[in-house]
Design a protein around this motif. Structure first.
Motif, PDB file in Angstrom:
ATOM      1  N   ASN A 270     -16.883  -0.722  30.566  1.00  0.00           N
ATOM      2  CA  ASN A 270     -16.609  -0.242  32.086  1.00  0.00           C
ATOM      3  C   ASN A 270     -16.668   1.073  32.280  1.00  0.00           C
ATOM      4  OD1 ASN A 270     -16.154  -3.240  32.367  1.00  0.00           O
ATOM      5  ND2 ASN A 270     -13.987  -3.021  32.160  1.00  0.00           N
ATOM      6  N   LEU A 271     -16.278   1.985  31.376  1.00  0.00           N
ATOM      7  CA  LEU A 271     -16.331   3.597  31.563  1.00  0.00           C
ATOM      8  C   LEU A 271     -17.895   3.974  31.664  1.00  0.00           C
ATOM      9  CD1 LEU A 271     -14.994   6.178  31.602  1.00  0.00           C
ATOM     10  CD2 LEU A 271     -15.382   6.245  29.004  1.00  0.00           C
ATOM     11  N   LYS A 272     -18.524   3.380  30.779  1.00  0.00           N
ATOM     12  CA  LYS A 272     -20.223   3.490  30.906  1.00  0.00           C
ATOM     13  C   LYS A 272     -20.607   3.030  32.395  1.00  0.00           C
ATOM     14  CE  LYS A 272     -24.506   2.621  28.754  1.00  0.00           C
ATOM     15  NZ  LYS A 272     -25.306   1.988  27.693  1.00  0.00           N
ATOM     16  N   LEU A 273     -20.244   1.902  32.878  1.00  0.00           N
ATOM     17  CA  LEU A 273     -20.475   1.485  34.332  1.00  0.00           C
ATOM     18  C   LEU A 273     -19.890   2.405  35.262  1.00  0.00           C
ATOM     19  CD1 LEU A 273     -21.674  -0.647  36.470  1.00  0.00           C
ATOM     20  CD2 LEU A 273     -19.310  -1.574  36.025  1.00  0.00           C
ATOM     21  N   ALA A 274     -18.910   2.970  34.999  1.00  0.00           N
ATOM     22  CA  ALA A 274     -18.061   3.993  36.055  1.00  0.00           C
ATOM     23  C   ALA A 274     -19.131   5.332  36.053  1.00  0.00           C
ATOM     24  CB  ALA A 274     -16.767   4.260  35.677  1.00  0.00           C
ATOM     25  N   LYS A 275     -19.619   5.532  34.916  1.00  0.00           N
ATOM     26  CA  LYS A 275     -20.368   6.775  34.723  1.00  0.00           C
ATOM     27  C   LYS A 275     -21.781   6.767  35.602  1.00  0.00           C
ATOM     28  CE  LYS A 275     -18.262   8.788  30.767  1.00  0.00           C
ATOM     29  NZ  LYS A 275     -18.617   9.211  29.350  1.00  0.00           N
ATOM     30  N   ILE A 276     -22.228   5.567  35.544  1.00  0.00           N
ATOM     31  CA  ILE A 276     -23.502   5.168  36.226  1.00  0.00           C
ATOM     32  C   ILE A 276     -23.160   4.976  37.844  1.00  0.00           C
ATOM     33  CG2 ILE A 276     -25.104   3.260  36.538  1.00  0.00           C
ATOM     34  CD1 ILE A 276     -24.747   2.599  33.506  1.00  0.00           C
ATOM     35  N   ILE A 277     -22.029   4.717  38.229  1.00  0.00           N
ATOM     36  CA  ILE A 277     -22.044   4.372  39.689  1.00  0.00           C
ATOM     37  C   ILE A 277     -21.661   5.798  40.025  1.00  0.00           C
ATOM     38  CG2 ILE A 277     -20.299   3.767  41.229  1.00  0.00           C
ATOM     39  CD1 ILE A 277     -19.943   1.043  39.626  1.00  0.00           C
ATOM     40  N   LEU A 278     -21.040   6.637  39.434  1.00  0.00           N
ATOM     41  CA  LEU A 278     -20.848   7.969  39.799  1.00  0.00           C
ATOM     42  C   LEU A 278     -22.201   8.789  39.889  1.00  0.00           C
ATOM     43  CD1 LEU A 278     -18.636  10.571  40.287  1.00  0.00           C
ATOM     44  CD2 LEU A 278     -18.897  11.026  37.838  1.00  0.00           C
ATOM     45  N   LYS A 279     -22.875   8.588  38.962  1.00  0.00           N
ATOM     46  CA  LYS A 279     -24.179   9.392  38.995  1.00  0.00           C
ATOM     47  C   LYS A 279     -25.096   8.860  40.214  1.00  0.00           C
ATOM     48  CE  LYS A 279     -27.548   8.184  36.328  1.00  0.00           C
ATOM     49  NZ  LYS A 279     -28.154   8.123  34.904  1.00  0.00           N
ATOM     50  N   GLN A 280     -24.906   7.500  40.782  1.00  0.00           N
ATOM     51  CA  GLN A 280     -25.819   7.108  41.375  1.00  0.00           C
ATOM     52  C   GLN A 280     -25.251   7.855  42.845  1.00  0.00           C
ATOM     53  OE1 GLN A 280     -25.151   2.979  41.428  1.00  0.00           O
ATOM     54  NE2 GLN A 280     -26.656   2.510  39.866  1.00  0.00           N
ATOM     55  N   ASN A 281     -24.147   8.098  43.124  1.00  0.00           N
ATOM     56  CA  ASN A 281     -23.573   8.801  44.253  1.00  0.00           C
ATOM     57  C   ASN A 281     -23.546   8.157  45.588  1.00  0.00           C
ATOM     58  OD1 ASN A 281     -22.254  11.135  45.290  1.00  0.00           O
ATOM     59  ND2 ASN A 281     -24.130  12.036  45.853  1.00  0.00           N
ATOM     60  N   LYS A 282     -23.517   6.564  45.573  1.00  0.00           N
ATOM     61  CA  LYS A 282     -23.581   5.959  46.748  1.00  0.00           C
ATOM     62  C   LYS A 282     -22.201   5.162  46.937  1.00  0.00           C
ATOM     63  CE  LYS A 282     -28.440   5.100  46.956  1.00  0.00           C
ATOM     64  NZ  LYS A 282     -29.641   4.118  47.379  1.00  0.00           N
ATOM     65  N   PHE A 283     -21.244   5.402  46.079  1.00  0.00           N
ATOM     66  CA  PHE A 283     -19.949   4.726  46.320  1.00  0.00           C
ATOM     67  C   PHE A 283     -19.052   5.503  47.366  1.00  0.00           C
ATOM     68  CE2 PHE A 283     -18.881   7.925  43.122  1.00  0.00           C
ATOM     69  CZ  PHE A 283     -17.600   8.082  43.377  1.00  0.00           C
TER      70      PHE A 283
ATOM     71  N   ALA B 228       3.024   2.735  40.262  1.00  0.00           N
ATOM     72  CA  ALA B 228       2.379   2.551  41.235  1.00  0.00           C
ATOM     73  C   ALA B 228       1.889   4.000  41.764  1.00  0.00           C
ATOM     74  CB  ALA B 228       3.872   2.455  42.328  1.00  0.00           C
ATOM     75  N   GLY B 229       1.141   3.851  42.862  1.00  0.00           N
ATOM     76  CA  GLY B 229       0.232   4.724  43.371  1.00  0.00           C
ATOM     77  C   GLY B 229      -1.177   5.032  42.723  1.00  0.00           C
ATOM     78  N   TYR B 230      -1.712   6.070  43.124  1.00  0.00           N
ATOM     79  CA  TYR B 230      -3.193   6.409  42.261  1.00  0.00           C
ATOM     80  C   TYR B 230      -3.074   7.754  41.941  1.00  0.00           C
ATOM     81  CZ  TYR B 230      -4.465   1.584  44.340  1.00  0.00           C
ATOM     82  OH  TYR B 230      -4.484   0.617  44.870  1.00  0.00           O
ATOM     83  N   GLU B 231      -4.035   8.198  41.074  1.00  0.00           N
ATOM     84  CA  GLU B 231      -4.137   9.883  40.868  1.00  0.00           C
ATOM     85  C   GLU B 231      -5.671   9.986  41.140  1.00  0.00           C
ATOM     86  OE1 GLU B 231      -3.178  10.362  36.745  1.00  0.00           O
ATOM     87  OE2 GLU B 231      -1.199   9.523  37.179  1.00  0.00           O
ATOM     88  N   VAL B 232      -5.877  11.422  41.510  1.00  0.00           N
ATOM     89  CA  VAL B 232      -7.325  11.487  41.853  1.00  0.00           C
ATOM     90  C   VAL B 232      -8.031  11.862  40.530  1.00  0.00           C
ATOM     91  CG1 VAL B 232      -8.644  13.310  42.872  1.00  0.00           C
ATOM     92  CG2 VAL B 232      -6.675  12.511  44.397  1.00  0.00           C
ATOM     93  N   VAL B 233      -9.116  11.514  40.487  1.00  0.00           N
ATOM     94  CA  VAL B 233      -9.847  11.843  39.174  1.00  0.00           C
ATOM     95  C   VAL B 233     -11.106  12.814  39.623  1.00  0.00           C
ATOM     96  CG1 VAL B 233     -11.327  10.886  37.565  1.00  0.00           C
ATOM     97  CG2 VAL B 233      -9.474   9.604  38.085  1.00  0.00           C
ATOM     98  N   LYS B 234     -11.246  14.024  38.871  1.00  0.00           N
ATOM     99  CA  LYS B 234     -12.248  14.998  39.078  1.00  0.00           C
ATOM    100  C   LYS B 234     -13.582  14.242  38.640  1.00  0.00           C
ATOM    101  CE  LYS B 234      -9.275  18.792  38.703  1.00  0.00           C
ATOM    102  NZ  LYS B 234      -9.055  20.023  37.697  1.00  0.00           N
ATOM    103  N   PRO B 235     -14.712  14.455  39.402  1.00  0.00           N
ATOM    104  CA  PRO B 235     -15.967  13.783  38.674  1.00  0.00           C
ATOM    105  C   PRO B 235     -16.301  14.269  37.539  1.00  0.00           C
ATOM    106  CG  PRO B 235     -16.086  14.229  41.151  1.00  0.00           C
ATOM    107  CD  PRO B 235     -14.822  14.718  40.600  1.00  0.00           C
ATOM    108  N   GLU B 236     -16.122  15.462  37.089  1.00  0.00           N
ATOM    109  CA  GLU B 236     -16.513  16.217  35.963  1.00  0.00           C
ATOM    110  C   GLU B 236     -15.688  15.514  34.781  1.00  0.00           C
ATOM    111  OE1 GLU B 236     -13.960  19.413  38.172  1.00  0.00           O
ATOM    112  OE2 GLU B 236     -15.604  17.977  38.679  1.00  0.00           O
ATOM    113  N   ASP B 237     -14.345  15.422  35.071  1.00  0.00           N
ATOM    114  CA  ASP B 237     -13.665  14.385  33.904  1.00  0.00           C
ATOM    115  C   ASP B 237     -14.140  13.283  33.620  1.00  0.00           C
ATOM    116  OD1 ASP B 237     -11.633  16.712  34.194  1.00  0.00           O
ATOM    117  OD2 ASP B 237     -10.401  15.755  35.125  1.00  0.00           O
ATOM    118  N   LEU B 238     -14.733  12.497  34.699  1.00  0.00           N
ATOM    119  CA  LEU B 238     -15.269  11.134  34.399  1.00  0.00           C
ATOM    120  C   LEU B 238     -16.554  11.263  33.651  1.00  0.00           C
ATOM    121  CD1 LEU B 238     -15.440   8.132  34.538  1.00  0.00           C
ATOM    122  CD2 LEU B 238     -16.148   8.284  36.946  1.00  0.00           C
ATOM    123  N   GLU B 239     -17.218  12.388  34.058  1.00  0.00           N
ATOM    124  CA  GLU B 239     -18.857  12.488  33.411  1.00  0.00           C
ATOM    125  C   GLU B 239     -18.452  12.709  32.038  1.00  0.00           C
ATOM    126  OE1 GLU B 239     -20.079  15.802  35.831  1.00  0.00           O
ATOM    127  OE2 GLU B 239     -20.948  14.343  37.122  1.00  0.00           O
TER     128      GLU B 239
END
Length: 166
Positions: free
Chosen positions: A100-113, A153-164
């Motif tokens: 799923n992490l690999k999938l998230a990186k792909i979606i991030l790279k596509q930049n259409k979410f 509860a709640g959400y945390e912001v993730v920096k794109p570079e951290d996911l990459e």
């Protein structure tokens, strides 16, 4: 829509049979989405999910796309104006948290979410149990990346570079 069916986008899951509404009864489940919502689901698949499936090279399971109001209100943490109510978002998985992490990186790279939420088990992890994703439309939030830690509860912001770099 090459790799997904309307049926899997329309399914509205229930924990208990008595919670079913007219939209998600089995006799209705594979027919049609409420007026205007089918285009949202098709756009999400065509712009985000199908291209991610191609790059990933393996199946992606849609856990939830459209949700009726009954199901949406039963989902902990789900917003009253959830994009699932209009079939504009999907919760997806392709196997293990690492896959799923690999999938998230792909979606991030596509930049259409529009929004991507990683549902993780631990605070230090970015490997999600599943991913919530919506398609970026000009009038919506664009490239909003968050994580939700199981049991909190709640959400945390993730920096794109951290996911990459995860």
């Amino acid at each position: 829509m090459k790799y997904f069916t309307k049926e899997e986008l329309i399914r509205c899951y229930r924990e208990k049979r008595e919670d079913r509404c007219d939209v998600c009864r089995p006799s209705h489940a594979v027919k049609v989405l409420p007026y205007g919502y089918e285009d949202n689901a098709i756009e999400l698949v065509d712009q985000v999910l199908d291209p991610a499936r191609v790059e990933l090279g393996k199946a992606i399971t849609v856990n939830s796309c459209f949700r009726c109001p009954v199901k949406n209100s039963a989902c902990k943490g789900s917003a009253r104006n959830s994009m699932h109510l209009t079939a504009s978002a999907a919760d997806v998985s392709c196997g293990t948290p690492d896959e799923n992490l690999k999938l998230a990186k792909i979606i991030l790279k596509q930049n259409k979410f529009g929004q991507m939420i990683l549902y993780v088990n631990h605070a230090k992890s970015l490997a999600p149990r599943f991913i919530h994703v919506s398609y970026k439309k000009p009038s919506r939030d664009c490239n909003r990346l968050l994580k939700q830690i199981k049991g909190t509860a709640g959400y945390e912001v993730v920096k794109p570079e951290d996911l990459e770099n995860a």
